[in-house]
Design an enzyme around this catalytic site. Sequence first.
Site, PDB file in Angstrom:
ATOM      1  CG  ASP A 170      12.201  -3.591  -1.139  1.00  0.00           C
ATOM      2  OD1 ASP A 170      12.319  -4.667  -1.701  1.00  0.00           O
ATOM      3  OD2 ASP A 170      11.780  -2.566  -1.575  1.00  0.00           O
ATOM      4  CD  GLU A 402       3.219  -2.180  -1.570  1.00  0.00           C
ATOM      5  OE1 GLU A 402       2.672  -1.129  -1.009  1.00  0.00           O
ATOM      6  OE2 GLU A 402       4.396  -2.345  -1.747  1.00  0.00           O
TER       7      GLU A 402
HETATM    8  C1  2M8 Z   1       8.899  -2.635  -3.284  1.00  0.00           C
HETATM    9  O1  2M8 Z   1      10.148  -2.222  -3.704  1.00  0.00           O
HETATM   10  C2  2M8 Z   1      10.306  -0.981  -4.287  1.00  0.00           C
HETATM   11  C3  2M8 Z   1      11.890  -0.830  -4.715  1.00  0.00           C
HETATM   12  O2  2M8 Z   1      12.052  -1.769  -5.702  1.00  0.00           O
HETATM   13  C4  2M8 Z   1      10.233   0.324  -3.204  1.00  0.00           C
HETATM   14  O3  2M8 Z   1       9.804   0.060  -2.139  1.00  0.00           O
HETATM   15  O4  2M8 Z   1      10.429   1.073  -3.716  1.00  0.00           O
HETATM   16  C5  2M8 Z   1       8.936  -4.396  -2.988  1.00  0.00           C
HETATM   17  O5  2M8 Z   1       8.025  -4.713  -2.223  1.00  0.00           O
HETATM   18  C6  2M8 Z   1       9.163  -5.022  -4.338  1.00  0.00           C
HETATM   19  O6  2M8 Z   1       9.452  -6.291  -4.266  1.00  0.00           O
HETATM   20  C7  2M8 Z   1       8.389  -4.638  -5.374  1.00  0.00           C
HETATM   21  O7  2M8 Z   1       8.816  -5.459  -6.640  1.00  0.00           O
HETATM   22  C8  2M8 Z   1       8.395  -3.102  -5.560  1.00  0.00           C
HETATM   23  C9  2M8 Z   1       7.208  -2.660  -6.638  1.00  0.00           C
HETATM   24  O8  2M8 Z   1       6.004  -3.381  -6.149  1.00  0.00           O
HETATM   25  O9  2M8 Z   1       7.833  -2.405  -4.488  1.00  0.00           O
END
Ligand code: 2M8
Length: 435
Positions: A170, A402
């Site tokens: 992101d 994470e």
């Molecule tokens: C993170 O992204 C989301 C948006 O999609 C967020 O920050 O709200 C990223 O690390 C993405 O790669 C990942 O799929 C998601 C859910 O783990 O979180």
Amino acid sequence: MKQELYKKAIAVLDANFQDGGFTIPSAGLYPFQWKWDSGFIAIGFAHYDVEKAKTEMRTLLDSQWGNGFIPHIVFHTDNDSYFPGADFHQSELHPLSSKKYRSTGMTQPPVSGFVLQEMHRIAEDKNDMLNFIKEEIDKVFDNHVYFYENRDPKDEGLVYIYHNWESGTDNSPVWDDIWDTMNPPEYNFVRKDTTHVDASQRPSKREYDHYLYIIDIAKQNNYDDGKIAELSPFLVQDPLFNAMLIKSNQALIELYELIGGNEDKIKTLLQWQAKSIASFNEKLFDVELGAYVHYDLRNEKAIRHITSSSFSPLFANIPSPERAKVLVNTMMDKFGGDDRYLCASFDPTNDRFNPRKYWRGPVWINMNWMLFLGLKNYDFSNVAEQMKKDSIELIERYGFYEYFDCRKDTGNEKPTGYGGNNFSWSAALYIDMVN
Ligand code: 2M8
């Protein structure tokens, strides 16, 4: 294998599995189904609960739109602990969006093809798994048709992403130069992520303004792909996204061969593969940096920074053996060293590197998992083993976070795991790596 931790990994996944037949990435922070998370999660489930693995993929693929598109978040519930939610994204603006599920109007790396193949590799009952794959595989093929028909305006065999959230990485420093070309309005909104995780580990408010602005432009055009290609200020050929597509193409070829028939689809897949791999090597490899880089299609220039995505082509068998050697040298030279865990998400020798901030430096288990398999495939056994050992050690030391600080604890700093805890793909891929 540490039995207790293995049991804990299973407990994390089982607790995150929801009644609607999908798994959330992390309670509170991410309360819905995410596309590439689901794929990694299904690989974990396949080791101990095949039915859940199938359910995860079945639910994800069920969210497919009429044009083959598969969204990045499927909003199964009205949970309001996440921003931006279904009301902001408004997937219903697209005439072919799912009538069954609300979702975003953007996608994520195309992992589903190789995930089905991994599930088949892991399954004890291969016939049963192949029957499941037979039911689902055409949806993945249609998803690839969508990419090649709608995301490759110059017919290069390389598809674009129109939003940084589509990359999965992101707030990578790679996007900073693109943000400099934009001047979005100051949006008024209530962040939810920073109520779950320390703000210093998340993207800034100004970065979110950019993220929302790109979505607004897509929405003004009802998520029409042609219009997005023409108007989106963010249009990038991402090496990670394209490597996943190529890896999944290959998996589909091999799975269709196992199933038998499907000659036309195999022929199409082989044509895509030849073209995509050639263009990838031609356009995305930066000889001076010794690594693959992103290409900014909107501003027609390479984005010359090294990230963990730069090494992901190893996973998809894209570089020649000679080029793979160059890549691994670059990795060990800039990302390696006794004081560091492999593999930082961004070049630790670059000023933009931040070891605590999300995709600007920390280690991510899904990236390490891919790199481990890629390195193994090219016979870089020692580096592959180190990638696996480091991933396992980070989890054993800090938990199923994470993301993780890549710096080893020398006493001065207090490196640890960051972001959401009890994070699904960290648990799922730990299960796969220790098996
Ligand atoms: C993170 O992204 C989301 C948006 O999609 C967020 O920050 O709200 C990223 O690390 C993405 O790669 C990942 O799929 C998601 C859910 O783990 O979180």
